[in-house]
Write a protein that holds these residues in place. Structure first.
Motif, PDB file in Angstrom:
ATOM      1  N   LEU B  44       0.807  -1.228   0.000  1.00 21.81           N
ATOM      2  CA  LEU B  44       0.000   0.000   0.000  1.00 21.81           C
ATOM      3  C   LEU B  44       0.848   1.290   0.000  1.00 21.81           C
ATOM      4  CD1 LEU B  44      -3.023  -0.020  -0.346  1.00 21.81           C
ATOM      5  CD2 LEU B  44      -3.301   0.298   2.107  1.00 21.81           C
ATOM      6  N   LEU B  47       1.578   2.346  -3.368  1.00 20.80           N
ATOM      7  CA  LEU B  47       0.419   2.625  -4.220  1.00 20.80           C
ATOM      8  C   LEU B  47      -0.273   3.940  -3.879  1.00 20.80           C
ATOM      9  CD1 LEU B  47      -1.049  -0.999  -4.045  1.00 20.80           C
ATOM     10  CD2 LEU B  47      -0.008   0.047  -6.061  1.00 20.80           C
ATOM     11  N   VAL B  48      -0.183   4.334  -2.599  1.00 19.08           N
ATOM     12  CA  VAL B  48      -0.923   5.515  -2.155  1.00 19.08           C
ATOM     13  C   VAL B  48       0.063   6.649  -1.857  1.00 19.08           C
ATOM     14  CG1 VAL B  48      -2.489   6.430  -0.381  1.00 19.08           C
ATOM     15  CG2 VAL B  48      -2.707   4.051  -1.149  1.00 19.08           C
ATOM     16  N   GLY B  96     -11.203   3.506   1.421  1.00 15.59           N
ATOM     17  CA  GLY B  96     -10.513   3.006   0.238  1.00 15.59           C
ATOM     18  C   GLY B  96     -11.024   1.609  -0.061  1.00 15.59           C
ATOM     19  N   VAL B 111     -10.729   0.147  -8.242  1.00 17.37           N
ATOM     20  CA  VAL B 111     -10.257   0.850  -7.044  1.00 17.37           C
ATOM     21  C   VAL B 111     -11.185   2.025  -6.756  1.00 17.37           C
ATOM     22  CG1 VAL B 111      -8.678   2.306  -8.401  1.00 17.37           C
ATOM     23  CG2 VAL B 111      -8.252   1.960  -5.966  1.00 17.37           C
ATOM     24  N   ARG B 135      -5.998   9.768 -11.079  1.00 21.45           N
ATOM     25  CA  ARG B 135      -5.333   9.194  -9.909  1.00 21.45           C
ATOM     26  C   ARG B 135      -5.650   7.696  -9.782  1.00 21.45           C
ATOM     27  NH1 ARG B 135      -1.540   8.326  -8.118  1.00 21.45           N
ATOM     28  NH2 ARG B 135      -1.865   6.873  -6.459  1.00 21.45           N
ATOM     29  N   SER B 136      -6.918   7.338 -10.029  1.00 19.96           N
ATOM     30  CA  SER B 136      -7.293   5.941  -9.864  1.00 19.96           C
ATOM     31  C   SER B 136      -6.692   5.065 -10.965  1.00 19.96           C
ATOM     32  CB  SER B 136      -8.818   5.767  -9.804  1.00 19.96           C
ATOM     33  OG  SER B 136      -9.453   6.563 -10.751  1.00 19.96           O
ATOM     34  N   PHE B 139      -3.181   4.387 -10.045  1.00 21.25           N
ATOM     35  CA  PHE B 139      -3.132   3.360  -8.995  1.00 21.25           C
ATOM     36  C   PHE B 139      -3.148   1.965  -9.638  1.00 21.25           C
ATOM     37  CE2 PHE B 139      -4.907   0.438  -5.958  1.00 21.25           C
ATOM     38  CZ  PHE B 139      -4.500   0.869  -4.717  1.00 21.25           C
ATOM     39  N   THR B 142       0.072   1.110 -11.406  1.00 18.99           N
ATOM     40  CA  THR B 142       1.148   0.740 -10.461  1.00 18.99           C
ATOM     41  C   THR B 142       0.949  -0.683  -9.957  1.00 18.99           C
ATOM     42  OG1 THR B 142       1.144   3.048  -9.780  1.00 18.99           O
ATOM     43  CG2 THR B 142       2.426   1.541  -8.431  1.00 18.99           C
ATOM     44  N   ILE B 143      -0.300  -1.053  -9.665  1.00 22.60           N
ATOM     45  CA  ILE B 143      -0.588  -2.438  -9.259  1.00 22.60           C
ATOM     46  C   ILE B 143      -0.095  -3.400 -10.352  1.00 22.60           C
ATOM     47  CG2 ILE B 143      -2.481  -4.125  -9.139  1.00 22.60           C
ATOM     48  CD1 ILE B 143      -2.861  -2.931  -6.638  1.00 22.60           C
TER      49      ILE B 143
END
Lengths: 184, 150
Positions: B44, B47-48, B96, B111, B135-136, B139, B142-143
Motif C-alpha cells: 500500500l 500505491l498511495v 478506500g 479501485v 489518480r485511480s 493506482f 502501479t498495481i
C-alpha cells in the motif's frame, strides 16, 4: 423474505437489522454499506429473475446501483424494504423492456408464485414456461408483486404507477393465461 | 450476493459518491494481481501517495484494525475487511477499496477512494472532477507494474 401482509410491510429480523445498517451507510460507513449490500442482494435477485428472465443479472446490478445511489435520500430507514422493492421492480421492468426477445423465466422462480402454481408444484412443463415467457413484462411484474410479494392491488398499482383497475385486469389475464396452459 | 466483486465495488462507490473510482483490465492472472493488492502492509505505501507505512495483521478478515502513518507522521486508524478479490478500508475520514475478478486469463481490477464526513463532500466532488479518474488509473497501473515484477 416474502411477506404475507397486504401492505407489504415486513417485520422479519433481517429487515430490522437493515435499519441500523441504513443509518450507518447513510453516514458514509462503507463496511455497513457492504453488509447492507450483502443483505439486500438475494432479495433484489429474487424480484428481478421472474420479471427480467433474460437480463436478470443486469437488472440486479442496475437495481442495486439505483438503491445505493438513492440511499442517502431515504428519510425513514424502516421504510428501506418497501423502497428497495419499488426501485427494484421498476428497474427490472425497464431492463426487461430493453430485451427484444423475451425468454422464459427460471422455473424455480416461477414455482415460487405459489398462488398460481400450488396445484401440483414440481417441474413446469415447457408449455407453461412458454406461456410465462409470452406474458408482457408488466404482467410478470404484477404476478411477482401480487403472488410472490403478497401486495394488495392498491399497493401494486402505486408501485407500478398504474391505476388499481389496470393491476386487476393484468393479473386476471396473467392468471387466466397461466391456468389455461397449466390445465392442458 | 453478486459473485463479481468488481460489480459490488461499483455499487459501493455509487453509494459513497466516491471521488475516485476506476476499473480496468490487467493482462496478468488474478492470483498475481491480487497477491499484490492483498499484501497491504508491504504494497500500500507504494500505491498511495503520502502513505509511509500501513501496519496491519496479515490474512483475510471480516474486520481488522490497521494503522496508517503518513509521510508527515500523521497517524490514522483504519478498519479493514479483506477477502479474496475484495478489500475495504475505512478511517474516520476516508474510505478506500479494491476489487478484482478473473477475466479471460487476465484480471478486471477496480479501485475506489471516498471521503466520509459530509463536510468534505464538496472537496470530494471537486477532487473527483479534477483528479479522481487520473489518480485511480495511475493506482491500477502501479498495481499492474508491481504484479508484473513480482
Amino acid at each position: 423474505m416474502g411477506d404475507s401482509t397486504g401492505d407489504g410491510t415486513n417485520d422479519e429480523e433481517p429487515w430490522d437489522a437493515a435499519a441500523a445498517l441504513v443509518r450507518a451507510a447513510q453516514d458514509g460507513d462503507a463496511l455497513a454499506m457492504d453488509d447492507l449490500l450483502a443483505l439486500v442482494t438475494p432479495y433484489v435477485t429474487r424480484l428481478c429473475r421472474p420479471i427480467a428472465p433474460v437480463d436478470w443479472a443486469d437488472a440486479v446490478q442496475e437495481s442495486l446501483l439505483a438503491v445505493f445511489r438513492g440511499l442517502r435520500g431515504l428519510r425513514d430507514p424502516q421504510a428501506f424494504y418497501g423502497w428497495v422493492r419499488t426501485v427494484t421492480v421498476r428497474e427490472a421492468v425497464r431492463q426487461a423492456r430493453r430485451t427484444e426477445v423475451e425468454q422464459a423465466a427460471d422455473p424455480d422462480d416461477v414455482a415460487r408464485l405459489a398462488g398460481l402454481l400450488s396445484d401440483d408444484g414440481g417441474e413446469l412443463s415447457a408449455q407453461v414456461r412458454d406461456v410465462l415467457s409470452r406474458l408482457p413484462v408488466q404482467h410478470r411484474a404484477v404476478l411477482v408483486l401480487r403472488e410472490l410479494e403478497g401486495l394488495d392491488e392498491r399497493s401494486a398499482a402505486e408501485l407500478l404507477q398504474v391505476a388499481p383497475g389496470t393491476v386487476k385486469s393484468r393479473l386476471h389475464r396473467a392468471r387466466s393465461s397461466f391456468r389455461k396452459a397449466w390445465s392442458r | 450476493m453478486s459473485s463479481d466483486p468488481v460489480a459490488r465495488l461499483r455499487v459501493v462507490a455509487t453509494g459513497l459518491r466516491a471521488a475516485m473510482y476506476a476499473e480496468e483490465r490487467i493482462d496478468l492472472p488474478y492470483d498475481r494481481v491480487w497477491g499484490i493488492a492483498a499484501d497491504l502492509e508491504r504494497e500500500l505505501p507504494h500505491l498511495v501517495p503520502f502513505l509511509r507505512e500501513f501496519r496491519v495483521p496479515p490474512g483475510d478478515s471480516d474486520r481488522k484494525a490497521a494503522l496508517a502513518v503518513g509521510t508527515l507522521g500523521v497517524r490514522e486508524t483504519f478498519e479493514v475487511r479483506l477477502a479474496p478479490g475484495w478489500c475495504l478500508m475505512q478511517s474516520r475520514l476516508v474510505v478506500g477499496g479494491m476489487a478484482a475478478v478473473a477475466e479471460d486469463g487476465g484480471t478486471r481490477f477496480a479501485v475506489l477512494a471516498a471521503t466520509r464526513p459530509a463536510i468534505l463532500q464538496p472537496v470530494q466532488w471537486m477532487y473527483g472532477g479534477l483528479l479522481g479518474e487520473r489518480r485511480s488509473r495511475a493506482f491500477i497501473r502501479t498495481i499492474a507494474q508491481r504484479a508484473a515484477l513480482r
